[in-house]
Design a protein around this motif. Sequence first.
Motif, short mmCIF file in Angstrom:
data_model
loop_
_atom_site.label_atom_id
_atom_site.label_comp_id
_atom_site.label_asym_id
_atom_site.label_seq_id
_atom_site.Cartn_x
_atom_site.Cartn_y
_atom_site.Cartn_z
N GLN A 27 0.83 -1.20 0.00
CA GLN A 27 0.00 0.00 0.00
C GLN A 27 0.87 1.25 0.00
O GLN A 27 0.59 2.21 -0.73
CB GLN A 27 -0.93 -0.01 1.22
CG GLN A 27 -1.84 1.20 1.34
CD GLN A 27 -2.88 1.25 0.24
OE1 GLN A 27 -3.24 0.23 -0.32
NE2 GLN A 27 -3.35 2.45 -0.08
N ASP A 28 1.94 1.24 0.78
CA ASP A 28 2.86 2.38 0.80
C ASP A 28 3.49 2.60 -0.58
O ASP A 28 3.62 3.75 -1.03
CB ASP A 28 3.97 2.14 1.83
CG ASP A 28 3.48 2.27 3.26
OD1 ASP A 28 2.43 2.89 3.47
OD2 ASP A 28 4.16 1.74 4.18
N THR A 29 3.86 1.51 -1.23
CA THR A 29 4.46 1.62 -2.56
C THR A 29 3.47 2.22 -3.55
O THR A 29 3.84 3.09 -4.36
CB THR A 29 4.92 0.23 -3.06
OG1 THR A 29 5.88 -0.29 -2.15
CG2 THR A 29 5.53 0.32 -4.45
N ILE A 30 2.23 1.79 -3.50
CA ILE A 30 1.22 2.33 -4.41
C ILE A 30 0.99 3.81 -4.16
O ILE A 30 0.86 4.61 -5.09
CB ILE A 30 -0.09 1.53 -4.29
CG1 ILE A 30 0.08 0.17 -4.98
CG2 ILE A 30 -1.26 2.29 -4.88
CD1 ILE A 30 -1.13 -0.72 -4.94
N GLU A 31 0.94 4.20 -2.89
CA GLU A 31 0.73 5.62 -2.58
C GLU A 31 1.88 6.49 -3.05
O GLU A 31 1.69 7.64 -3.43
CB GLU A 31 0.51 5.78 -1.07
CG GLU A 31 -0.82 5.20 -0.61
CD GLU A 31 -1.01 5.27 0.90
OE1 GLU A 31 -0.13 5.86 1.58
OE2 GLU A 31 -2.02 4.73 1.40
N LYS A 32 3.09 5.92 -3.07
CA LYS A 32 4.27 6.68 -3.51
C LYS A 32 4.48 6.61 -5.02
O LYS A 32 4.86 7.61 -5.65
CB LYS A 32 5.52 6.15 -2.80
CG LYS A 32 5.55 6.43 -1.31
CD LYS A 32 6.75 5.73 -0.65
CE LYS A 32 6.73 5.92 0.85
NZ LYS A 32 7.83 5.14 1.51
N GLU A 33 4.26 5.42 -5.61
CA GLU A 33 4.63 5.21 -7.01
C GLU A 33 3.45 4.95 -7.94
O GLU A 33 3.63 4.89 -9.15
CB GLU A 33 5.62 4.03 -7.09
CG GLU A 33 6.88 4.24 -6.27
CD GLU A 33 7.80 3.03 -6.30
OE1 GLU A 33 7.59 2.14 -7.16
OE2 GLU A 33 8.73 2.97 -5.46
N GLY A 34 2.27 4.75 -7.37
CA GLY A 34 1.08 4.57 -8.20
C GLY A 34 0.80 3.13 -8.61
O GLY A 34 -0.25 2.85 -9.20
N ARG A 35 1.71 2.21 -8.28
CA ARG A 35 1.50 0.82 -8.68
C ARG A 35 2.47 -0.10 -7.94
O ARG A 35 3.48 0.36 -7.42
CB ARG A 35 1.70 0.65 -10.18
CG ARG A 35 3.14 0.92 -10.65
CD ARG A 35 3.27 0.79 -12.16
NE ARG A 35 4.65 0.96 -12.59
CZ ARG A 35 5.23 2.13 -12.84
NH1 ARG A 35 4.54 3.25 -12.70
NH2 ARG A 35 6.48 2.19 -13.24
N ILE A 36 2.15 -1.39 -7.93
CA ILE A 36 3.09 -2.45 -7.57
C ILE A 36 3.43 -3.16 -8.88
O ILE A 36 2.53 -3.43 -9.68
CB ILE A 36 2.46 -3.50 -6.63
CG1 ILE A 36 1.63 -2.87 -5.52
CG2 ILE A 36 3.51 -4.44 -6.06
CD1 ILE A 36 0.57 -3.79 -5.00
#
Length: 252
Positions: free
Chosen positions: A230-239
């Motif tokens: 979830q943190d990655t998506i909030e920062k980068e927009g995707r996994i």
Amino acid sequence: MNKQYLRNIWKQEEEAAHIHGWDFSHIHGRYEEENDLPWDYEEIVRQYLCRNLNIMDYDTGGGEFLLSLHHPYGRTAATEGYPPNVELCRKKLLPLGINFRECDDPSNIPFENESFDLIINRHGDFDERELFRILRQNGLFITEQVGGDNDRDLVEMVLPETDKPFPHLNLTEQRKHFETAGFEIVRAEEAYRPIKFYDVGAFVWFAHIIEWEFPGFSVDQCFEQLLKMQDTIEKEGRIEGTIHRYLIVAKK
């Protein structure tokens, strides 16, 4: 968003993780894969398809792709082994006159020797020796397969050090098996491409559907790892992970 709210959303996706046939429409627009392969499976199948050929789709799923080919039903056969899909195929394919037979053993396909001019198989199991038996001389087998390295980076994100379920599934090994069985390789390609998820709920649904790649996965078991996603998506927009595919066209 608070953790309990996220847990509840992801648990809903977990509970919704059921499909009929091979239908991923539940996460359509929330993830991407297979839109940049260096080949087009349907285009390759159609390249070899003629209306006078007897064809069979082994592990047809719900018959969706097979029906899209619009091949004469009287010259069309299919198998499937997953019980929910078997019932779906019986209701959908048999009334059309398609010769559908239940089969969950690729080494014992319930058709006579030299029954088919063309056998197709996308992401299903197979035994190249049995395919050789039921193909006619000069008959073709066309398959696109999921390789043994498929989604491994995603698996490591939530279930570190999980063993590969099918390490032998790669082009080098499979090509040798076909040649040993007596086939001539007409075409063989392998590719690694990205798979992207735009929300964690879509990944949760996916991981439950592809349970053989993510054994033991659950929201509760992997909650902390999902929070990192979830943190990655909030920062980068995707996994982002990596799919592994290979293609073989083999001639008897």
